[in-house]
Design an enzyme around this catalytic site. Structure first.
Site, PDB file in Angstrom:
ATOM      1  N   LYS A  78       4.851 -10.301  -3.127  1.00 37.48           N
ATOM      2  CA  LYS A  78       4.088  -9.071  -2.924  1.00 37.48           C
ATOM      3  C   LYS A  78       4.141  -8.194  -4.171  1.00 37.48           C
ATOM      4  O   LYS A  78       3.154  -7.581  -4.549  1.00 37.48           O
ATOM      5  CB  LYS A  78       4.618  -8.298  -1.709  1.00 37.48           C
ATOM      6  N   GLN A 118      10.364  13.735  -1.769  1.00 36.99           N
ATOM      7  CA  GLN A 118      11.631  14.038  -2.442  1.00 36.99           C
ATOM      8  C   GLN A 118      11.455  14.162  -3.955  1.00 36.99           C
ATOM      9  O   GLN A 118      12.232  13.631  -4.743  1.00 36.99           O
ATOM     10  CB  GLN A 118      12.678  12.978  -2.113  1.00 36.99           C
ATOM     11  N   LYS A 121       1.031 -13.805  -9.150  1.00 39.71           N
ATOM     12  CA  LYS A 121       2.346 -13.474  -8.599  1.00 39.71           C
ATOM     13  C   LYS A 121       2.541 -14.168  -7.247  1.00 39.71           C
ATOM     14  O   LYS A 121       1.706 -14.044  -6.356  1.00 39.71           O
ATOM     15  CB  LYS A 121       2.512 -11.961  -8.461  1.00 39.71           C
ATOM     16  N   CYS A 130       1.353  -4.728  -1.348  1.00 41.01           N
ATOM     17  CA  CYS A 130       1.519  -5.169  -2.733  1.00 41.01           C
ATOM     18  C   CYS A 130       1.532  -4.019  -3.729  1.00 41.01           C
ATOM     19  O   CYS A 130       2.255  -4.076  -4.732  1.00 41.01           O
ATOM     20  CB  CYS A 130       0.440  -6.182  -3.090  1.00 41.01           C
ATOM     21  N   GLU A 142      -2.233 -12.223  -5.891  1.00 41.88           N
ATOM     22  CA  GLU A 142      -1.213 -12.901  -5.092  1.00 41.88           C
ATOM     23  C   GLU A 142      -1.671 -14.349  -4.944  1.00 41.88           C
ATOM     24  O   GLU A 142      -2.736 -14.619  -4.378  1.00 41.88           O
ATOM     25  CB  GLU A 142      -1.038 -12.256  -3.722  1.00 41.88           C
ATOM     26  N   ASP A 168      -4.394  -7.139  -7.026  1.00 41.69           N
ATOM     27  CA  ASP A 168      -4.905  -8.062  -5.992  1.00 41.69           C
ATOM     28  C   ASP A 168      -6.295  -7.755  -5.448  1.00 41.69           C
ATOM     29  O   ASP A 168      -6.526  -7.866  -4.231  1.00 41.69           O
ATOM     30  CB  ASP A 168      -3.916  -8.112  -4.835  1.00 41.69           C
ATOM     31  N   VAL A 196      -5.021  -3.162  -3.892  1.00 42.62           N
ATOM     32  CA  VAL A 196      -4.773  -3.326  -2.461  1.00 42.62           C
ATOM     33  C   VAL A 196      -3.588  -4.272  -2.214  1.00 42.62           C
ATOM     34  O   VAL A 196      -3.216  -5.047  -3.085  1.00 42.62           O
ATOM     35  CB  VAL A 196      -6.032  -3.895  -1.773  1.00 42.62           C
ATOM     36  N   THR A 197      -3.038  -4.177  -1.002  1.00 44.12           N
ATOM     37  CA  THR A 197      -3.198  -3.047  -0.114  1.00 44.12           C
ATOM     38  C   THR A 197      -2.144  -2.000  -0.463  1.00 44.12           C
ATOM     39  O   THR A 197      -1.065  -2.335  -0.967  1.00 44.12           O
ATOM     40  CB  THR A 197      -3.055  -3.429   1.372  1.00 44.12           C
TER      41      THR A 197
END
Length: 224
Positions: free
Chosen positions: A132, A202, A129, A162, A72, A24, A157-158
């Site tokens: 997002k 994790q 798309k 997204c 987007e 994007d 971005v961002t």
């Protein structure tokens, strides 16, 4: 095999089965007179990563990676924009409304184009798309599988919206993701920082993170 010094540990990939995804990098999000600025955001951090993304694109092209650009965007009749999404945001600055660079987030409008410095080359994938994430209603998953793509490098971005959504979607579908941290940004610095921490937490529950210099060094080491 390329091995990158990354967090939380080394990231290994084969160029032939790897794609770079640039999320994007559109005028409406990056340009001073665009939609993002009209919402009151400072677009300076987003504009600042353009040289790094350009360098990353050049690196990927030089080494034969598949290159994917996303936007987007929505159909002019908003048939792919659910009412709940359309109702979000400020009245007068919602999807499909007239904006500083044409109708907001509508395919074909000037503001919906990728910034010229990062324009796709012939043969590179361009994905419009309506969500997002890059997998929703795009057919991208099957296209990646047909092309033998197993690992994905992310930029754009961002970071927290997204880019992160696309990384999480990719993880759920079995792709291994690496986010290039200096080739992504947010209107809100704290959001970027938090997202990088979430990605690598994790043991890399969403993916891994590395700098552009580390990626370039990994390619150079392979050539030696």
């Amino acid at each position: 095999m390329i091995q990158v010094d990354a967090r939380p540990g080394p990231y290994c990939f084969e160029p032939a089965s790897t794609a770079l995804v640039v999320i994007d990098m559109q005028r409406d999000f990056l340009d001073p007179g665009g939609f993002g600025a009209a919402l009151g955001n400072d677009v300076t951090p987003l504009r600042a990563i353009v040289p790094a993304v350009a360098e990353l694109l050049a690196l990927a092209r030089r080494h034969g990676l598949t290159v994917i650009h996303t936007r987007e965007s929505h159909a002019p009749d908003l048939s792919d924009c659910p009412p709940a999404k359309h109702q979000q945001g400020k009245p007068g600055l919602r999807i499909g409304d007239p904006g500083p660079m044409g109708r907001i987030l509508i395919r074909g409008e000037p503001g919906n184009q990728i910034v010229p410095e990062l324009a796709p080359l012939d043969g590179e994938w361009e994905i419009d798309k309506p969500g997002k994430g890059m997998f929703y209603a795009t057919g991208l998953d099957q296209r990646l599988r047909d092309a033998g793509i197993e690992t994905l490098l992310f930029a754009g971005v961002t970071t927290e919206v997204c880019v992160q959504t696309s990384m999480r979607e990719a993880c759920d579908r079995g792709y291994r993701g690496l986010l290039i941290e200096d080739a992504t940004d947010s209107y809100f610095p704290a959001f970027k920082s938090a997202t990088l921490d979430m990605v690598v937490a994790q043991g890399g529950i969403v993916g891994q993170v590395a700098g552009l210099a580390a990626l370039a060094a990994a390619f150079q080491n392979k050539e030696l």
